[in-house]
Design a protein around this motif. Sequence first.
Motif, PDB file in Angstrom:
ATOM      1  N   ALA A   1     -36.333 -20.347 -71.470  1.00  0.00           N
ATOM      2  CA  ALA A   1     -35.033 -19.937 -71.999  1.00  0.00           C
ATOM      3  C   ALA A   1     -34.988 -18.424 -72.206  1.00  0.00           C
ATOM      4  CB  ALA A   1     -34.729 -20.671 -73.301  1.00  0.00           C
ATOM      5  N   ASP A   2     -36.061 -17.852 -72.727  1.00  0.00           N
ATOM      6  CA  ASP A   2     -36.097 -16.393 -72.910  1.00  0.00           C
ATOM      7  C   ASP A   2     -35.901 -15.681 -71.576  1.00  0.00           C
ATOM      8  OD1 ASP A   2     -36.492 -16.514 -75.625  1.00  0.00           O
ATOM      9  OD2 ASP A   2     -38.654 -16.149 -75.523  1.00  0.00           O
ATOM     10  N   ARG A   3     -36.615 -16.132 -70.574  1.00  0.00           N
ATOM     11  CA  ARG A   3     -36.511 -15.518 -69.243  1.00  0.00           C
ATOM     12  C   ARG A   3     -35.096 -15.673 -68.683  1.00  0.00           C
ATOM     13  NH1 ARG A   3     -36.656 -17.880 -64.616  1.00  0.00           N
ATOM     14  NH2 ARG A   3     -37.558 -19.806 -65.415  1.00  0.00           N
ATOM     15  N   LEU A   4     -34.539 -16.872 -68.810  1.00  0.00           N
ATOM     16  CA  LEU A   4     -33.212 -17.138 -68.261  1.00  0.00           C
ATOM     17  C   LEU A   4     -32.110 -16.416 -69.024  1.00  0.00           C
ATOM     18  CD1 LEU A   4     -33.813 -20.878 -67.457  1.00  0.00           C
ATOM     19  CD2 LEU A   4     -33.412 -19.061 -65.778  1.00  0.00           C
ATOM     20  N   VAL A   5     -32.244 -16.296 -70.337  1.00  0.00           N
ATOM     21  CA  VAL A   5     -31.274 -15.534 -71.124  1.00  0.00           C
ATOM     22  C   VAL A   5     -31.299 -14.070 -70.681  1.00  0.00           C
ATOM     23  CG1 VAL A   5     -30.772 -14.625 -73.437  1.00  0.00           C
ATOM     24  CG2 VAL A   5     -31.193 -17.074 -73.121  1.00  0.00           C
ATOM     25  N   GLY A   6     -32.490 -13.547 -70.437  1.00  0.00           N
ATOM     26  CA  GLY A   6     -32.597 -12.185 -69.916  1.00  0.00           C
ATOM     27  C   GLY A   6     -31.920 -12.044 -68.563  1.00  0.00           C
ATOM     28  N   SER A   7     -32.075 -13.058 -67.714  1.00  0.00           N
ATOM     29  CA  SER A   7     -31.426 -13.040 -66.394  1.00  0.00           C
ATOM     30  C   SER A   7     -29.913 -13.120 -66.522  1.00  0.00           C
ATOM     31  CB  SER A   7     -31.930 -14.202 -65.536  1.00  0.00           C
ATOM     32  OG  SER A   7     -33.294 -14.062 -65.254  1.00  0.00           O
ATOM     33  N   ILE A   8     -29.431 -13.927 -67.452  1.00  0.00           N
ATOM     34  CA  ILE A   8     -27.984 -14.041 -67.680  1.00  0.00           C
ATOM     35  C   ILE A   8     -27.433 -12.701 -68.161  1.00  0.00           C
ATOM     36  CG2 ILE A   8     -26.250 -15.052 -69.237  1.00  0.00           C
ATOM     37  CD1 ILE A   8     -27.863 -17.719 -68.958  1.00  0.00           C
ATOM     38  N   ARG A   9     -28.110 -12.108 -69.120  1.00  0.00           N
ATOM     39  CA  ARG A   9     -27.665 -10.815 -69.658  1.00  0.00           C
ATOM     40  C   ARG A   9     -27.645  -9.755 -68.551  1.00  0.00           C
ATOM     41  NH1 ARG A   9     -30.527  -8.471 -74.901  1.00  0.00           N
ATOM     42  NH2 ARG A   9     -29.520 -10.325 -75.692  1.00  0.00           N
ATOM     43  N   SER A  10     -28.718  -9.701 -67.773  1.00  0.00           N
ATOM     44  CA  SER A  10     -28.794  -8.719 -66.679  1.00  0.00           C
ATOM     45  C   SER A  10     -27.715  -8.953 -65.634  1.00  0.00           C
ATOM     46  CB  SER A  10     -30.168  -8.785 -66.006  1.00  0.00           C
ATOM     47  OG  SER A  10     -31.171  -8.401 -66.906  1.00  0.00           O
TER      48      SER A  10
END
Length: 146
Positions: free
Chosen positions: A58-67
């Motif tokens: 989730a941390d990785r994917l949230v970062g991807s969503i934000r980016s």
Amino acid sequence: MKPYDPMEREGRASTMPNSFQSPDSPIDPATWDALAELWADDGPEELVELIHVYLEDADRLVGSIRSAIEAKDPAGLERAAHTLKSSSANMGALRASEYCCTFQKSWLAGDVERAKSLLAEFLQIMDKSREALQAECARLSSRSSG
């Protein structure tokens, strides 16, 4: 007569924490209970590991969503939101999953501003989900060591 509890029949208490019962809980209690039942035979350590894997992803994917939102990258947002939508739903983080679905729809409709406007709310929901699942990890860990 006491209601039937499938976890109790084998001497196990339900793994669903009381905090998931509150109306403002970010984790759906029915989904969590079903997940806990699936993992009941593996013991609380395995459920704790599952939570840790979800939170790392989730941390990785949230970062991807934000980016993706910042870069106006609809394909990147769709991919990350789709993956997080499914895994969040499986963990009982249904509100987070709903936001991911909205991100997908916003970008598919070309509504960049809608996705941007929802980002802060989404991040708050993800933080609350993380806190609730971390509390459940602590509860499960204390139960397995105690």
